[in-house]
Every structure is written in structure tokens, then in C-alpha cells.
Design a protein around this motif. Structure first.
Motif, PDB file in Angstrom:
ATOM      1  N   LYS A  12      13.244   3.277  -2.450  1.00  0.00           N
ATOM      2  CA  LYS A  12      12.911   3.687  -1.081  1.00  0.00           C
ATOM      3  C   LYS A  12      11.402   3.790  -0.887  1.00  0.00           C
ATOM      4  O   LYS A  12      10.877   3.393   0.152  1.00  0.00           O
ATOM      5  CB  LYS A  12      13.582   5.025  -0.755  1.00  0.00           C
ATOM      6  CG  LYS A  12      15.097   4.929  -0.585  1.00  0.00           C
ATOM      7  CD  LYS A  12      15.672   6.267  -0.149  1.00  0.00           C
ATOM      8  CE  LYS A  12      17.166   6.163   0.086  1.00  0.00           C
ATOM      9  NZ  LYS A  12      17.758   7.450   0.505  1.00  0.00           N
ATOM     10  N   LYS A  13      10.715   4.317  -1.882  1.00  0.00           N
ATOM     11  CA  LYS A  13       9.261   4.422  -1.775  1.00  0.00           C
ATOM     12  C   LYS A  13       8.618   3.041  -1.732  1.00  0.00           C
ATOM     13  O   LYS A  13       7.661   2.803  -0.988  1.00  0.00           O
ATOM     14  CB  LYS A  13       8.705   5.229  -2.952  1.00  0.00           C
ATOM     15  CG  LYS A  13       8.984   6.720  -2.870  1.00  0.00           C
ATOM     16  CD  LYS A  13       8.298   7.456  -4.001  1.00  0.00           C
ATOM     17  CE  LYS A  13       8.547   8.963  -3.897  1.00  0.00           C
ATOM     18  NZ  LYS A  13       7.892   9.700  -5.007  1.00  0.00           N
ATOM     19  N   ILE A  14       9.133   2.123  -2.549  1.00  0.00           N
ATOM     20  CA  ILE A  14       8.599   0.765  -2.561  1.00  0.00           C
ATOM     21  C   ILE A  14       8.807   0.105  -1.199  1.00  0.00           C
ATOM     22  O   ILE A  14       7.905  -0.548  -0.654  1.00  0.00           O
ATOM     23  CB  ILE A  14       9.265  -0.068  -3.673  1.00  0.00           C
ATOM     24  CG1 ILE A  14       8.876   0.480  -5.043  1.00  0.00           C
ATOM     25  CG2 ILE A  14       8.877  -1.540  -3.551  1.00  0.00           C
ATOM     26  CD1 ILE A  14       9.519  -0.230  -6.190  1.00  0.00           C
ATOM     27  N   GLU A  15      10.024   0.265  -0.633  1.00  0.00           N
ATOM     28  CA  GLU A  15      10.306  -0.310   0.685  1.00  0.00           C
ATOM     29  C   GLU A  15       9.395   0.279   1.747  1.00  0.00           C
ATOM     30  O   GLU A  15       8.851  -0.448   2.594  1.00  0.00           O
ATOM     31  CB  GLU A  15      11.768  -0.044   1.058  1.00  0.00           C
ATOM     32  CG  GLU A  15      12.773  -0.833   0.256  1.00  0.00           C
ATOM     33  CD  GLU A  15      14.182  -0.509   0.679  1.00  0.00           C
ATOM     34  OE1 GLU A  15      14.833  -1.365   1.292  1.00  0.00           O
ATOM     35  OE2 GLU A  15      14.635   0.625   0.405  1.00  0.00           O
ATOM     36  N   LEU A  16       9.234   1.604   1.713  1.00  0.00           N
ATOM     37  CA  LEU A  16       8.416   2.274   2.725  1.00  0.00           C
ATOM     38  C   LEU A  16       6.965   1.827   2.636  1.00  0.00           C
ATOM     39  O   LEU A  16       6.338   1.488   3.649  1.00  0.00           O
ATOM     40  CB  LEU A  16       8.529   3.793   2.554  1.00  0.00           C
ATOM     41  CG  LEU A  16       7.801   4.654   3.602  1.00  0.00           C
ATOM     42  CD1 LEU A  16       8.329   4.348   4.996  1.00  0.00           C
ATOM     43  CD2 LEU A  16       7.972   6.131   3.282  1.00  0.00           C
ATOM     44  N   TRP A  17       6.424   1.805   1.426  1.00  0.00           N
ATOM     45  CA  TRP A  17       5.042   1.372   1.240  1.00  0.00           C
ATOM     46  C   TRP A  17       4.877  -0.099   1.593  1.00  0.00           C
ATOM     47  O   TRP A  17       3.874  -0.489   2.207  1.00  0.00           O
ATOM     48  CB  TRP A  17       4.599   1.632  -0.198  1.00  0.00           C
ATOM     49  CG  TRP A  17       4.154   3.041  -0.438  1.00  0.00           C
ATOM     50  CD1 TRP A  17       4.880   4.052  -0.993  1.00  0.00           C
ATOM     51  CD2 TRP A  17       2.884   3.605  -0.112  1.00  0.00           C
ATOM     52  NE1 TRP A  17       4.150   5.207  -1.041  1.00  0.00           N
ATOM     53  CE2 TRP A  17       2.907   4.965  -0.513  1.00  0.00           C
ATOM     54  CE3 TRP A  17       1.728   3.099   0.467  1.00  0.00           C
ATOM     55  CZ2 TRP A  17       1.819   5.810  -0.343  1.00  0.00           C
ATOM     56  CZ3 TRP A  17       0.632   3.940   0.627  1.00  0.00           C
ATOM     57  CH2 TRP A  17       0.693   5.280   0.230  1.00  0.00           C
ATOM     58  N   GLY A  18       5.844  -0.926   1.186  1.00  0.00           N
ATOM     59  CA  GLY A  18       5.762  -2.354   1.491  1.00  0.00           C
ATOM     60  C   GLY A  18       5.768  -2.620   2.981  1.00  0.00           C
ATOM     61  O   GLY A  18       4.928  -3.377   3.503  1.00  0.00           O
ATOM     62  N   ALA A  19       6.717  -1.987   3.694  1.00  0.00           N
ATOM     63  CA  ALA A  19       6.789  -2.176   5.148  1.00  0.00           C
ATOM     64  C   ALA A  19       5.528  -1.641   5.822  1.00  0.00           C
ATOM     65  O   ALA A  19       4.994  -2.265   6.751  1.00  0.00           O
ATOM     66  CB  ALA A  19       8.028  -1.464   5.695  1.00  0.00           C
ATOM     67  N   GLY A  20       5.030  -0.503   5.362  1.00  0.00           N
ATOM     68  CA  GLY A  20       3.819   0.064   5.948  1.00  0.00           C
ATOM     69  C   GLY A  20       2.600  -0.816   5.732  1.00  0.00           C
ATOM     70  O   GLY A  20       1.776  -0.994   6.639  1.00  0.00           O
ATOM     71  N   LEU A  21       2.484  -1.398   4.521  1.00  0.00           N
ATOM     72  CA  LEU A  21       1.344  -2.275   4.238  1.00  0.00           C
ATOM     73  C   LEU A  21       1.398  -3.543   5.086  1.00  0.00           C
ATOM     74  O   LEU A  21       0.368  -4.003   5.602  1.00  0.00           O
ATOM     75  CB  LEU A  21       1.331  -2.628   2.745  1.00  0.00           C
ATOM     76  CG  LEU A  21       0.901  -1.513   1.792  1.00  0.00           C
ATOM     77  CD1 LEU A  21       1.066  -1.948   0.348  1.00  0.00           C
ATOM     78  CD2 LEU A  21      -0.551  -1.113   2.051  1.00  0.00           C
ATOM     79  N   ILE A  22       2.593  -4.121   5.226  1.00  0.00           N
ATOM     80  CA  ILE A  22       2.725  -5.326   6.057  1.00  0.00           C
ATOM     81  C   ILE A  22       2.374  -5.008   7.508  1.00  0.00           C
ATOM     82  O   ILE A  22       1.647  -5.767   8.171  1.00  0.00           O
ATOM     83  CB  ILE A  22       4.159  -5.890   5.945  1.00  0.00           C
ATOM     84  CG1 ILE A  22       4.410  -6.418   4.525  1.00  0.00           C
ATOM     85  CG2 ILE A  22       4.389  -7.007   6.966  1.00  0.00           C
ATOM     86  CD1 ILE A  22       5.845  -6.825   4.278  1.00  0.00           C
ATOM     87  N   TYR A  23       2.887  -3.906   8.005  1.00  0.00           N
ATOM     88  CA  TYR A  23       2.616  -3.494   9.386  1.00  0.00           C
ATOM     89  C   TYR A  23       1.115  -3.272   9.596  1.00  0.00           C
ATOM     90  O   TYR A  23       0.518  -3.758  10.568  1.00  0.00           O
ATOM     91  CB  TYR A  23       3.399  -2.220   9.692  1.00  0.00           C
ATOM     92  CG  TYR A  23       3.123  -1.608  11.044  1.00  0.00           C
ATOM     93  CD1 TYR A  23       3.390  -2.294  12.222  1.00  0.00           C
ATOM     94  CD2 TYR A  23       2.598  -0.322  11.139  1.00  0.00           C
ATOM     95  CE1 TYR A  23       3.130  -1.726  13.467  1.00  0.00           C
ATOM     96  CE2 TYR A  23       2.344   0.264  12.370  1.00  0.00           C
ATOM     97  CZ  TYR A  23       2.608  -0.449  13.537  1.00  0.00           C
ATOM     98  OH  TYR A  23       2.352   0.123  14.756  1.00  0.00           O
ATOM     99  N   GLY A  24       0.485  -2.577   8.662  1.00  0.00           N
ATOM    100  CA  GLY A  24      -0.943  -2.331   8.779  1.00  0.00           C
ATOM    101  C   GLY A  24      -1.761  -3.612   8.689  1.00  0.00           C
ATOM    102  O   GLY A  24      -2.749  -3.784   9.422  1.00  0.00           O
TER     103      GLY A  24
END
Length: 509
Positions: A12-24
Motif C-alpha cells: 500500500k505504501k509503494i502504491e501510494l508513493w508511486g501514484a503520488g510521484l506520478i501525479y506530482g
């Protein structure tokens, strides 16, 4: 990926960080283009349509703000769908509420994308009425909202399938021998690759190519690892013999694969190109990769067997070293009883025999265990020291100072590990003709043992049979410390012309 299997992490942390980095990252790209639009013309997929209709095009108004709104919608839709709705539906928690929330999210995607599309495609208002444009845009975005929802669902499906496969690789491999760990990891990567291609709306030919040759490669790798390569090596054949077998398999697989592609692509030239690329990839990449990984795995297995053999040899050596302690002890004990007997004191001889009995009982009952309570080892040391004092207590020039901690709770130690140092001290540090001294201290602090032995040294006469012989006691204990407490002990030995000193520290955890 192998590390993720062997050491599970918080997905879950990997998904959250990954999605956040792509969005940013996407937002930064859009902002950078806004800054550049003040100097240069920034082209978008709709700009030329505005200019064809002689309409003023503002990058910020007709692209930046609508796309920021869309990507923000995608980001929060992903979080809501992946972390709230799907997990709750799988666990059957608040099912009705989650279904309502899913429908509401679908409606929000449809409405939001429709509104932003009226800005992205603002040129339509130049030729058509607002009613016509709104009708066209919202119909188109209904299909788009369905596609977005399908992509979110497909991602969740792939994630849960991948999670199941990676967490059950050992059980799956035990039931289906051809499905090696490498094949399972490759299958997960293939699903993610197909999803990525669908997400970016890649060319159908590329999707068809990946859809065919990756599963073929996975199956071929599993078959090679399970059967083709072991049989080839067992017969003493080389790589080319294995490669010829793969060539026949690829030729046989190409027939059904070609039929599937012909139905999916409906273009004969694309089918032949795909099958040709697939054949080249399998014969050059998959075969070589499978051969190399199998050989490396066999080398790793052989190394493990060698390590087990070495470990078994070390255990045998340890047992041998332990067995050598018994006769060494008996010789010392007999010498002690002899020295006591010649003094013609029956009481002291009886006490010596009693202590000797306790020590023999310790050796028979405790010495064969891997570890014993440190209290039992201390009792043995005290008995041995008391036995030695029987023959030295009449000599006023012999000073024996013993400071051994009495109550040691819970700690364990390998048996007969400390006694060789004390035996050595009494053997070389006591003389009935010269002043002699021995000082022994033993204490613990938390889980650490501190042990010191300090004794005098006397020159042995030339006719002494023990002169020049160091014995096996200290040699044994050094080897045992190395085997039993590797990187967990420190042994310091100092010697000069008149004194001998050892300091031993052991971490007993």
C-alpha cells in the motif's frame, strides 16, 4: 522482485508513493509548459483546430487548467477505488455503501471529464450550438468514464492476482513443477505490462505482440527448467541440442498463436511480423536466459551442498574436540588425588573423592548438551578449584584468590568451556617449592560474561616429562570458541617470563 517475494513489504505504501510521484511529476511538466507558453508556442493535440477556426488559443485556459483538474480526478479516483472501495467489497464490509460510492465515483468521472472536455474542445462551439456540443461531449465521455472505471478495476484485479501468486510461490511450484519462481515473477510483470499498454492506449499490434510472445516465453522457460535442460544435461548433450528442441516447440506453438492473432488483428502482414519476432525472441533470448539461469541455479545448489558438508565436518570436529576433554580432565584429577594421598590425610582425600564424584557426574550428565545453565558450569569450576586447594592449602607461599559471581540467573553457556583456562593456571602456576599465585574472577553484566585468570609461571626442571608440552586444553578451547561463539567473543592472552594472563569476554545471547 525476488526480494519482494522473500521479504514482504507494505504494498500500500509503494502504491501510494508511486501514484503520488506520478501525479506530482505530471503537474510539474504541465507547470513547466505554462512557463514556456509565455515565450514559445506550446502545441497540444487541439491547438491546431482552434487556429484552423481562427480562434484565440490560450494554453492555460484551454489545456493547463482542464488537464490539472483531470489528473487530480484520476489521482483521487485511484486512491478511493484502490484503497477504500475494492478492499471493502472483497472483505464484504459495508457492501451497499461501497456500491453506492462506486456508482457515485463513476458519475463524478463522467461529469468531470465532460466538463473539462468542453474546454479542451472549445473550438466545437464555433460551428455548432451549445446543446449539440454538450450532447456530443457527454456521450463521448460516458464511454471514456466506462473505460477509466475498467482500467481501475483491471489494476485491482492484477494487483490481487499478483499478490496471491507471489505469496504462494512455494505452494504453486510444489503442485505445478513447470511453474518456477522465475516464471511466476515474469507472469506478474507481463500482466503489469499489458495493463500499462492498455492505459496509454498503445497500438493494437504492439499489444498483440506482447500478449503472445511473453506467455510463450514464460511457458518455454518453465518447460526448459523442468524438463528440456535437465534431460539434455543428463544425456551429456550441449546447448545446441537443447536449442533444436526449442526450435521444434516454437514451430508447433506458432500455428495456434497465428490463428489467434489472425482473428484479433485481421491483418495477415501483422500476423507474420508478430510470429517472426516471437520466433526470434524465443530462440535467441528465452533459450539463452533459461540455460544460463538453470546452470547458475545448479551451481548455487552445489555450493549449498558444499556448505552443508563443511558444516557437518565442523560439527564432527566439535564433537571430537569435546570428547578430548574427558581424558585431559581425568589425568589432572588423578594427579590431584595422588598429591593429596601422599600427605596421608584421609579426610581430605575423602573430600577430594566426593568432589571428584560431583565433577564426574557433571561430565556424564551435562557435558553432552549443547548448552547448560551458567550456574552449573560455575558449580563445576568451584568443585575443581576446591579439589586443587586440597593439595595446596598446607603451602603458605601459594595464594589462590577466587572471585566468582554466585547467583547467575537464566544465562546459558557451552559446557566445559571455561575449565581449560583454570586447569592451565593450576598446571603451570603452582609450585610447592616457590611462591605462587592464581587469581580467578568471573562476573556477568546483562548478557555478557567476563572471565579473567592470572597466574604465576615457574620454570620446570629438565627431568619433568611435562616440560615443553603445552597440552591440548587451550588449543581445544580456542577452536570451540571459534565454532560456538564466532564474532561473539574476545580472547586476550598475555604472557611474560613470570606471569600468564587471559581475559575472555563472551556474549551469551
Amino acid at each position: 522482485m525476488i526480494t519482494l517475494i522473500q521479504k514482504p513489504v507494505d504494498i500500500k505504501k509503494i502504491e501510494l508513493w508511486g501514484a503520488g510521484l506520478i501525479y506530482g511529476f505530471v503537474l510539474l511538466l504541465l507547470i513547466a509548459r505554462v512557463a514556456d507558453s509565455n515565450v514559445n508556442v506550446v502545441w497540444t493535440q487541439y491547438r491546431y483546430l482552434f487556429e484552423e477556426n481562427h480562434l484565440h488559443y490560450s494554453y492555460s485556459k484551454y489545456f493547463f487548467f482542464p488537464m490539472v483538474a483531470r489528473y487530480t480526478l484520476y489521482f483521487f479516483s485511484f486512491l478511493l477505488w484502490n484503497f477504500v472501495i475494492i478492499p471493502s467489497l472483497i472483505e464484504k464490509r459495508k457492501t451497499t455503501l461501497m456500491i453506492i460510492l462506486a456508482v457515485a465515483l463513476f458519475g463524478a468521472i463522467w461529469l468531470f471529464c465532460g466538463i473539462t472536455d468542453t474546454w479542451l474542445k472549445g473550438y466545437l462551439f464555433y460551428h455548432h450550438t451549445p446543446e449539440y456540443v454538450y450532447n456530443l461531449v457527454f456521450k463521448t465521455n460516458l464511454i471514456y468514464a466506462i473505460w477509466v472505471t475498467m482500467m481501475l478495476t483491471l489494476y485491482s484485479l492484477i494487483k490481487h492476482v499478483a499478490n496471491y501468486l507471489l505469496n504462494n510461490t512455494d505452494r504453486i511450484q510444489s503442485e505445478y513443477k513447470m511453474l518456477t519462481r522465475d516464471s511466476i515473477v515474469a507472469l506478474v510483470l507481463w500482466m503489469l505490462l499489458i495493463f500499462s499498454l492498455l492505459l496509454i492506449d498503445a497500438n493494437i499490434d504492439i499489444i498483440g505482440l506482447v500478449f503472445v510472445f511473453v506467455p510463450v516465453a514464460i511457458g518455454l522457460h518453465g518447460l526448459s527448467t523442468y524438463s528440456l535442460i535437465p534431460v539434455t544435461l543428463a544425456k551429456g548433450k550441449r546447448f545446441m541440442h537443447y536449442w533444436a528442441k526449442v526450435l521444434m516447440i516454437v514451430a508447433a506453438v506458432s500455428i495456434p498463436a497465428g490463428f489467434i492473432l489472425a482473428v484479433a488483428l485481421r491483418r495477415h502482414e501483422a500476423v507474420f511480423i508478430t510470429l517472426g519476432f516471437n520466433a526470434i525472441f524465443q530462440l535467441l533470448v528465452t533459450t539463452t536466459f533459461s540455460w544460463i539461469t538453470y546452470k547458475r541455479r545448479m551451481a548455487g545448489t552445489a555450493e549449498i551442498l558444499n556448505l552443508k558438508t563443511a558444516l557437518g565436518t565442523s560439527a564432527a570436529n566439535l564433537d571430537f574436540l569435546r570428547s578430548q576433554i574427558n581424558p585431559h580432565f581425568l589425568f589432572n584429577a588423578l594427579n590431584t588425588l595422588y598429591g593429596t594421598a601422599i600427605q596421608e590425610n584421609a579426610d581430605r582425600t575423602g573430600e577430594g573423592i566426593q568432589r571428584l564424584g560431583d565433577m564426574m557426574r557433571f561430565m556424564l550428565q551435562e557435558n553432552m548438551h549443547e548448552k547448560i545453565l551458567l550456574n552449573r558450569e560455575v558449580d563445576y569450576l568451584n568443585n575443581y578449584i576446591a579439589l586443587q586447594k586440597l593439595r595446596t592449602q598446607t603451602s603458605p607461599d601459594i595464594d589462590i584468590d577466587v572471585q566468582i559471581e554466585d547467583y547467575i540467573l537464566g544465562l546459558q553457556i557451552a559446557p566445559m568451556l571455561l575449565i581449560p583456562f583454570i586447569e592451565n593456571a593450576f598446571k603451570h602456576g603452582i609450585s610447592l617449592r616457590e611462591p605462587s599465585h592464581i587469581k580467578i574472577t568471573l562476573q556477568t553484566k546483562e548478557n555478557t560474561l567476563y572471565f579473567d585468570v592470572h597466574n604465576s609461571i615457574h620454570t620446570r626442571p629438565d627431568n619433568d616429562p611435562e616440560k615443553g608440552k603445552s597440552g591440548i586444553g587451550l588449543v581445544n578451547v580456542k577452536q570451540r570458541l571459534k565454532l560456538l561463539y564466532h564474532n561473539k567473543h574476545e580472547l586476550i592472552i598475555r604472557e611474560n617470563a613470570s606471569e600468564f594472563f587471559i581475559h575472555l569476554t563472551i556474549n551469551l545471547t
